[in-house]
Design a protein around this motif. Structure first.
Motif, short mmCIF file in Angstrom:
data_model
loop_
_atom_site.label_atom_id
_atom_site.label_comp_id
_atom_site.label_asym_id
_atom_site.label_seq_id
_atom_site.Cartn_x
_atom_site.Cartn_y
_atom_site.Cartn_z
N ALA A 1 0.73 -1.03 -0.10
CA ALA A 1 0.11 -0.08 -0.06
C ALA A 1 0.79 1.28 -0.02
CB ALA A 1 -0.88 0.04 1.45
N GLY A 2 2.16 1.09 0.10
CA GLY A 2 2.99 2.29 0.10
C GLY A 2 2.98 3.01 -1.08
N THR A 3 3.27 4.40 -1.18
CA THR A 3 3.47 4.99 -2.42
C THR A 3 4.73 6.02 -2.44
OG1 THR A 3 2.14 6.64 -1.47
CG2 THR A 3 0.98 4.97 -2.93
N VAL B 1 -0.88 9.17 -3.47
CA VAL B 1 -1.12 8.57 -5.02
C VAL B 1 0.07 8.43 -5.84
CG1 VAL B 1 -2.39 8.95 -7.18
CG2 VAL B 1 -3.49 9.73 -4.64
N GLN B 2 0.43 7.23 -6.42
CA GLN B 2 1.45 6.91 -7.25
C GLN B 2 0.99 6.57 -8.62
OE1 GLN B 2 4.50 4.18 -5.49
NE2 GLN B 2 3.79 2.63 -7.06
N TRP C 1 -3.89 4.25 -5.16
CA TRP C 1 -4.22 5.22 -4.19
C TRP C 1 -4.54 4.72 -2.80
CZ3 TRP C 1 -9.81 7.61 -4.49
CH2 TRP C 1 -10.25 8.57 -3.75
N ARG C 2 -3.75 5.11 -1.87
CA ARG C 2 -3.80 4.89 -0.36
C ARG C 2 -4.92 5.59 0.10
NH1 ARG C 2 0.71 5.43 0.70
NH2 ARG C 2 0.78 7.25 2.12
N PHE D 1 -4.47 0.40 3.61
CA PHE D 1 -5.31 0.02 2.30
C PHE D 1 -5.23 1.10 1.19
CE2 PHE D 1 -9.60 -0.54 0.24
CZ PHE D 1 -9.32 -1.91 -0.03
N ALA D 2 -5.06 0.15 0.13
CA ALA D 2 -5.09 0.90 -1.21
C ALA D 2 -5.74 0.31 -2.13
CB ALA D 2 -3.63 1.10 -1.57
#
Length: 243
Positions: free
Chosen positions: A26-28, A66-67, A93-94, A105-106
């Protein structure tokens, strides 16, 4: 080395590897920064044929949580020369960042284009991936569930497919960690349908520097027509795209 399902580091250059697992976390990436993931995988299929894959991904931070993810695979298989496969793009998008039942959660909607010819499915795909990341003591856990809907008549690839995966990471000593993942593709229908697949991916990781991480390991089939594979790769954070 823990997976990047753990909370984002203050340092924007700290790598957040999605490799080597099939699962993402869930990381960006920090807004304005670029991170590259690449590697090489050698497959041996149950029928004795071989495949080779370089799963290249560029990750660009857009805004906090957001990534943009861009996928440019290079691949070959028995009878098909090395070249670019089907390219894809998605936006992670987390939605949740906390300590509740869903720690992080993403969602990741994706679109894949029919650019690879014989190295692809000859379909345009729309997908949605649900991502849950959490820490359990010193370990991290990433859970994914995905759905893909394809164009076409199902002759070259099933029109609908799903997948699930659970990937864990545990520190071993210093910058060395270990990844273990179980993933599966439930059975599909139609002319190109296949039996369910379950496989295990495992291997060590090395956080060489804050801007570079390395991995190596193998994939072992548990059930279904899954290839045996060995892989190696790296993740590097190249810094800010512009000031």
């Amino acid at each position: 080395m823990l997976s990047s399902g753990s909370p984002s580091a203050v340092d924007p250059r700290q790598v957040q590897p999605e490799r080597p697992t099939v699962a993402t976390h869930a990381g960006t990436v920090t807004p304005g920064y670029l991170e590259i993931e690449t590697g090489a995988e050698r497959d041996r299929n149950p029928d004795g044929s071989h495949g080779f894959l370089m799963p290249n991904e560029a990750k660009i931070g857009l805004v906090p949580r957001v990534q943009l993810s861009l996928f440019l695979p290079v691949q070959s298989e028995t009878g098909v020369p090395l070249g670019i496969g089907d390219i894809a793009a998605g936006v992670k998008w987390r939605l949740i960042d906390g300590d509740g039942p869903l720690q992080r959660f993403a969602i990741l909607p994706l679109i894949k284009f029919s650019t690879g010819g014989d190295r692809g499915t000859n379909t345009t795909d729309l997908g949605l991936l649900l991502i849950d990341s959490r820490t359990i003591g010193p370990a991290s856990l990433d859970l994914n569930a995905g759905l893909t809907r394809r164009s076409g008549d199902g002759a070259t690839a099933p029109r609908t497919s799903t997948f699930w995966t659970a990937a864990g990471a545990l520190p071993v000593a210093g910058p060395v960690g270990w990844q273990l993942e179980c993933y599966g593709f439930p059975g599909t229908h139609g002319p190109a349908g296949s039996a369910p697949i379950v496989a295990i991916l495992t291997g060590p990781t090395l956080g060489a520097w804050r801007t570079l991480a390395l991995d190596v390991g193998l994939i072992v089939p548990v059930a279904g027509p899954q290839a045996r594979a060995v892989y190696a790769g790296l993740v590097t954070n190249l810094g800010r795209l512009s000031r």
